[in-house]
Design a protein around this motif. Structure first.
Motif, PDB file in Angstrom:
ATOM      1  N   TRP A  70      14.512  58.148  53.413  1.00 20.04           N
ATOM      2  CA  TRP A  70      15.368  58.372  53.091  1.00 20.04           C
ATOM      3  C   TRP A  70      15.669  58.487  51.391  1.00 20.04           C
ATOM      4  O   TRP A  70      15.283  57.119  50.823  1.00 20.04           O
ATOM      5  N   LEU A  71      15.311  59.750  51.193  1.00 20.33           N
ATOM      6  CA  LEU A  71      15.286  60.614  49.797  1.00 20.33           C
ATOM      7  C   LEU A  71      15.961  60.817  48.799  1.00 20.33           C
ATOM      8  O   LEU A  71      16.595  61.417  49.521  1.00 20.33           O
ATOM      9  N   ASP A  72      16.272  60.047  47.672  1.00 22.89           N
ATOM     10  CA  ASP A  72      17.218  60.505  46.760  1.00 22.89           C
ATOM     11  C   ASP A  72      16.788  60.956  46.218  1.00 22.89           C
ATOM     12  O   ASP A  72      15.493  60.836  45.422  1.00 22.89           O
ATOM     13  N   GLY A  73      17.932  61.764  44.803  1.00 18.63           N
ATOM     14  CA  GLY A  73      17.083  62.564  43.654  1.00 18.63           C
ATOM     15  C   GLY A  73      17.268  63.631  43.813  1.00 18.63           C
ATOM     16  O   GLY A  73      15.630  64.572  43.665  1.00 18.63           O
ATOM     17  N   GLY A  74      18.101  64.629  44.524  1.00 20.56           N
ATOM     18  CA  GLY A  74      17.573  65.679  45.087  1.00 20.56           C
ATOM     19  C   GLY A  74      17.634  66.779  43.872  1.00 20.56           C
ATOM     20  O   GLY A  74      16.913  68.055  44.415  1.00 20.56           O
ATOM     21  N   TRP A  75      17.909  66.253  43.152  1.00 18.46           N
ATOM     22  CA  TRP A  75      17.339  67.817  41.655  1.00 18.46           C
ATOM     23  C   TRP A  75      15.809  67.401  42.068  1.00 18.46           C
ATOM     24  O   TRP A  75      15.453  68.454  41.242  1.00 18.46           O
ATOM     25  N   VAL A  76      15.017  66.997  42.168  1.00 18.95           N
ATOM     26  CA  VAL A  76      13.813  66.849  42.508  1.00 18.95           C
ATOM     27  C   VAL A  76      13.693  67.892  43.366  1.00 18.95           C
ATOM     28  O   VAL A  76      13.868  67.317  44.674  1.00 18.95           O
ATOM     29  N   ARG A  77      13.133  69.036  43.698  1.00 16.57           N
ATOM     30  CA  ARG A  77      13.194  69.964  44.611  1.00 16.57           C
ATOM     31  C   ARG A  77      12.227  70.981  44.000  1.00 16.57           C
ATOM     32  O   ARG A  77      12.266  71.427  43.146  1.00 16.57           O
TER      33      ARG A  77
ATOM     34  N   SER B 223       1.674  60.880  60.120  1.00 18.76           N
ATOM     35  CA  SER B 223       0.328  60.472  60.222  1.00 18.76           C
ATOM     36  C   SER B 223       0.483  58.993  61.094  1.00 18.76           C
ATOM     37  O   SER B 223      -0.091  58.233  61.403  1.00 18.76           O
ATOM     38  N   HIS B 224       1.104  57.980  59.769  1.00 23.37           N
ATOM     39  CA  HIS B 224       1.662  56.661  59.737  1.00 23.37           C
ATOM     40  C   HIS B 224       1.723  56.578  60.604  1.00 23.37           C
ATOM     41  O   HIS B 224       2.423  54.952  61.194  1.00 23.37           O
ATOM     42  N   GLN B 225       3.813  56.941  60.550  1.00 24.15           N
ATOM     43  CA  GLN B 225       4.636  56.436  61.232  1.00 24.15           C
ATOM     44  C   GLN B 225       4.964  57.903  62.290  1.00 24.15           C
ATOM     45  O   GLN B 225       5.961  58.357  61.922  1.00 24.15           O
ATOM     46  N   PRO B 226       4.351  58.018  63.559  1.00 24.31           N
ATOM     47  CA  PRO B 226       5.182  59.111  64.302  1.00 24.31           C
ATOM     48  C   PRO B 226       6.400  59.172  64.649  1.00 24.31           C
ATOM     49  O   PRO B 226       6.939  57.887  64.936  1.00 24.31           O
ATOM     50  N   GLY B 227       6.897  60.225  64.378  1.00 26.80           N
ATOM     51  CA  GLY B 227       8.476  60.572  64.992  1.00 26.80           C
ATOM     52  C   GLY B 227       8.943  59.643  63.624  1.00 26.80           C
ATOM     53  O   GLY B 227      10.747  60.052  63.659  1.00 26.80           O
ATOM     54  N   LEU B 228       8.534  59.578  62.043  1.00 24.51           N
ATOM     55  CA  LEU B 228       9.564  59.317  61.270  1.00 24.51           C
ATOM     56  C   LEU B 228      10.358  60.046  60.772  1.00 24.51           C
ATOM     57  O   LEU B 228      10.013  61.679  60.794  1.00 24.51           O
ATOM     58  N   LEU B 229      11.470  60.405  60.690  1.00 22.70           N
ATOM     59  CA  LEU B 229      13.362  61.015  60.395  1.00 22.70           C
ATOM     60  C   LEU B 229      12.594  60.951  58.827  1.00 22.70           C
ATOM     61  O   LEU B 229      12.596  59.814  58.156  1.00 22.70           O
ATOM     62  N   VAL B 230      12.650  62.365  58.188  1.00 26.96           N
ATOM     63  CA  VAL B 230      12.369  62.018  56.914  1.00 26.96           C
ATOM     64  C   VAL B 230      13.464  62.946  56.383  1.00 26.96           C
ATOM     65  O   VAL B 230      14.729  63.579  56.535  1.00 26.96           O
ATOM     66  N   VAL B 231      14.671  62.145  55.243  1.00 28.98           N
ATOM     67  CA  VAL B 231      16.095  62.714  54.874  1.00 28.98           C
ATOM     68  C   VAL B 231      15.424  63.306  53.489  1.00 28.98           C
ATOM     69  O   VAL B 231      16.377  62.277  52.557  1.00 28.98           O
ATOM     70  N   ASP B 232      15.674  64.864  52.973  1.00 29.21           N
ATOM     71  CA  ASP B 232      15.254  64.505  51.832  1.00 29.21           C
ATOM     72  C   ASP B 232      16.951  65.361  51.403  1.00 29.21           C
ATOM     73  O   ASP B 232      17.230  66.365  51.302  1.00 29.21           O
ATOM     74  N   ARG B 233      17.550  64.062  51.274  1.00 30.79           N
ATOM     75  CA  ARG B 233      19.312  64.727  51.051  1.00 30.79           C
ATOM     76  C   ARG B 233      19.465  65.075  50.097  1.00 30.79           C
ATOM     77  O   ARG B 233      18.925  65.765  48.819  1.00 30.79           O
ATOM     78  N   THR B 234      20.353  66.936  50.707  1.00 27.31           N
ATOM     79  CA  THR B 234      20.553  67.854  49.255  1.00 27.31           C
ATOM     80  C   THR B 234      19.325  69.279  49.381  1.00 27.31           C
ATOM     81  O   THR B 234      19.758  69.651  49.096  1.00 27.31           O
ATOM     82  N   VAL B 235      18.660  68.324  49.768  1.00 29.22           N
ATOM     83  CA  VAL B 235      17.769  69.816  50.476  1.00 29.22           C
ATOM     84  C   VAL B 235      17.226  70.517  51.293  1.00 29.22           C
ATOM     85  O   VAL B 235      16.299  69.338  52.521  1.00 29.22           O
TER      86      VAL B 235
ATOM     87  N   ASN C 292      16.745  65.549  57.751  1.00 26.42           N
ATOM     88  CA  ASN C 292      16.634  66.211  59.489  1.00 26.42           C
ATOM     89  C   ASN C 292      18.303  65.522  59.873  1.00 26.42           C
ATOM     90  O   ASN C 292      18.402  65.742  60.825  1.00 26.42           O
ATOM     91  N   TYR C 293      18.870  64.613  58.699  1.00 28.28           N
ATOM     92  CA  TYR C 293      19.833  65.038  59.194  1.00 28.28           C
ATOM     93  C   TYR C 293      20.437  64.628  57.698  1.00 28.28           C
ATOM     94  O   TYR C 293      19.903  64.332  56.763  1.00 28.28           O
ATOM     95  N   VAL C 294      21.537  64.916  57.464  1.00 28.98           N
ATOM     96  CA  VAL C 294      22.289  65.483  56.241  1.00 28.98           C
ATOM     97  C   VAL C 294      23.257  64.257  56.020  1.00 28.98           C
ATOM     98  O   VAL C 294      23.651  63.385  57.259  1.00 28.98           O
ATOM     99  N   THR C 295      23.605  63.854  54.376  1.00 26.10           N
ATOM    100  CA  THR C 295      24.371  62.337  53.960  1.00 26.10           C
ATOM    101  C   THR C 295      25.083  62.669  53.113  1.00 26.10           C
ATOM    102  O   THR C 295      25.325  62.613  52.380  1.00 26.10           O
ATOM    103  N   PRO C 296      26.898  63.259  53.620  1.00 28.91           N
ATOM    104  CA  PRO C 296      27.591  63.659  53.153  1.00 28.91           C
ATOM    105  C   PRO C 296      28.019  62.030  52.182  1.00 28.91           C
ATOM    106  O   PRO C 296      28.288  60.432  53.000  1.00 28.91           O
ATOM    107  N   GLU C 297      28.210  61.912  51.080  1.00 30.01           N
ATOM    108  CA  GLU C 297      28.477  61.013  49.842  1.00 30.01           C
ATOM    109  C   GLU C 297      30.068  60.145  49.485  1.00 30.01           C
ATOM    110  O   GLU C 297      30.626  60.922  48.887  1.00 30.01           O
ATOM    111  N   GLN C 298      30.171  59.010  50.209  1.00 26.71           N
ATOM    112  CA  GLN C 298      31.539  58.352  49.673  1.00 26.71           C
ATOM    113  C   GLN C 298      32.697  59.249  50.651  1.00 26.71           C
ATOM    114  O   GLN C 298      34.269  59.522  50.248  1.00 26.71           O
ATOM    115  N   GLN C 299      32.135  60.174  51.931  1.00 22.05           N
ATOM    116  CA  GLN C 299      33.705  60.885  52.215  1.00 22.05           C
ATOM    117  C   GLN C 299      33.376  61.221  53.679  1.00 22.05           C
ATOM    118  O   GLN C 299      32.290  60.970  53.744  1.00 22.05           O
TER     119      GLN C 299
END
Length: 477
Positions: free
Chosen positions: A241-248, A280-292, A298-305
């Motif tokens: 679960w990756l945060d800091g969407g300005w790094v893109r 490669s280490h965690q097959p099937g891993l969900l990657v959540v690069d928030r807002t990018v 893999n899924y979107v994350t509306p915050e506080q709403q």
């Protein structure tokens, strides 16, 4: 006395300003969502969509001051970045004092098994823990920096459970939880992101990565290496679960979104390389690069709403149980009724709820957090079949009603107001019920009569059930 005044002033930074920050994540365009193609990722995503209810925990050295997580370090003129206390007038002194919190962070009451038991009792089924927030302090035993809880500089390092990320994931995994690692892409502690040659002006890197590619490559490798540590030394992990969407990548910036159009530089962290390594280490891993938006969200994350309408893509509302993401001494917790209604509303619209609870500097939650989880759990013990493994059913949400389905069963949930008892007759708003349908109330096996679309509830049933946050009708044709 000076220290006491400092702490008192810092407590004034509340969740009210954090709600403003939540607007950063509210403007995503979900029309560009890209479904995963990897079969293992698709299977993991389906599993995640079935569990519905998760726990998020923001925890770091900032809990000692009872302030917003990381953001007081950010030199922006925003409410959530405001500095307080004797160091407030000098950013350099403030940053030094903030980072010196490492030397006093000693959460001796840390007991992740207690948290896992309470979360399981509430009906939660997955956990996401902040392994590193934007301030760069690592709550895991990284080899890439000494700014970490396991450093000899930190008094808790002598504790056999000092690698708190490992302990937390293990404790929750033993209770059957899916596990996730929150990780901040920006890092305001390392010189390859906030290069001291150029003092930072805002949340972004303090230099143009295109002008200094070797420095940016150093930061890319630093990030890659830390994520690989989390993917290899902490057992099975289901979510990154990756945060800091300005790094893109600069090409992904949406100029119609206010916070994105303010990003000055290309900050491509090379997500393709990271995701390939992580899976490669965690097959099937969900990657959540928030807002990018793209293949690594893999899924979107509306915050506080909560979205106003049903969303046809995988999504999760991340919300606070109180008013703050981080620990504050006096928290304003939401009522159990509000939390249950929030969960029901989200699930009816096709989403998951990731509910944040913040541990304090001693390693313990507020007592009220445990109380809330127990209250929610009491409702879930009776009604969880209308939540888990369900799918939304039109009209999804209408008035005081919410709808889900599982197999041939429809669940119609009636959300009550404070002090409201079950009415003797109810007509689900927007849902037609044939008179021959088999209708029961969860928690009561007595079959109910349906006449002209109205469900009739006997007085004895109403009395036996008592007042609840919500009543769930199971309807089988």
């Amino acid at each position: 006395m000076k220290k006491g005044l400092f702490l008192l002033c810092l407590v004034c930074v509340t969740g009210l300003t954090q709600n403003i920050r939540a607007q950063q994540h509210s403007e995503q365009s979900h029309s560009k969502y890209i479904p995963p193609t990897d079969e293992k990722v698709k299977a993991k995503l389906a599993q995640w969509q079935d569990v519905k209810f998760g726990l998020l925990m923001h925890w770091g050295t900032y809990s000692q001051w009872g302030i917003v997580e990381s953001w007081s370090l950010c030199p922006e003129d925003e409410g959530w970045c405001e500095r307080r206390g004797p160091y407030a007038d000098n950013w350099y002194e403030y940053k030094k004092a903030y980072e010196n919190l490492q030397t006093t962070f000693n959460p001796t009451r840390f007991n992740p098994e207690k948290w896992a038991t309470a979360a399981k009792g509430a009906g939660m089924k997955y956990v996401v823990f902040t392994t590193k927030h934007h301030d760069g302090f690592c709550m895991f035993d990284t080899r890439q920096t000494d700014y970490k809880i396991t450093s000899a500089k930190s008094p808790f390092s002598s504790n056999p459970r000092s690698n708190v990320t490992k302990e937390i994931l293990s404790a929750f995994r033993q209770e059957g939880f899916m596990t996730g690692t929150y990780f901040s892409k920006p890092d305001w502690n390392v010189e390859s992101y906030w290069w001291p040659y150029f003092p930072p002006k805002d949340r972004n890197t303090s230099y143009d990565p295109k002008k200094y590619p070797e420095l940016w490559k150093k930061f890319q490798d630093f990030t890659y290496n830390q994520i690989e540590e989390l993917m290899t030394g902490y057992g099975s992990v289901d979510i990154l679960w990756l945060d800091g969407g300005w790094v893109r990548p600069y090409s992904t910036i949406d100029p119609d979104i206010s916070w994105q159009k303010a990003i000055p530089y290309e900050q491509d962290i090379d997500m393709a390389r990271i995701a390939k390594m992580a899976r490669s280490h965690q097959p099937g891993l969900l990657v959540v690069d928030r807002t990018v938006t793209g293949e690594f969200e893999n899924y979107v994350t509306p915050e506080q709403q909560i979205p106003d309408e049903y969303l046809p893509i995988p999504w999760e509302s991340c919300m606070t149980m109180g008013s703050s993401w981080s620990y504050v001494p006096k928290e304003n917790f939401k009522s159990a009724r509000q939390l249950v209604h929030t969960l029901v509303d989200i699930v009816a619209k096709g989403g998951n709820l990731l509910l944040n609870i913040a541990p304090g500097p001693d390693g313990e939650w507020h007592d009220e957090a445990y109380t809330r989880l127990a209250e929610v759990g009491e409702w879930m013990d009776v009604n969880s079949e209308s939540i888990y493994e369900t799918r939304p059913l039109a009209p999804y949400r209408r008035g005081k009603w919410a709808y889900t389905r599982k197999g041939e069963s429809t669940y119609a949930t009636y959300l009550t107001e404070v002090g409201e008892s079950m009415p003797g007759k109810l007509k689900p708003d927007g849902l037609a019920i044939p008179d021959k349908a088999q209708v029961t109330l969860l928690g009561n096996d007595k079959k109910l009569v349906v006449k002209n679309g109205l469900i009739e509830i006997p007085a004895k049933t109403i009395q036996a059930l008592g007042q609840k946050y919500a009543y769930v009708f199971r309807i089988d044709s």
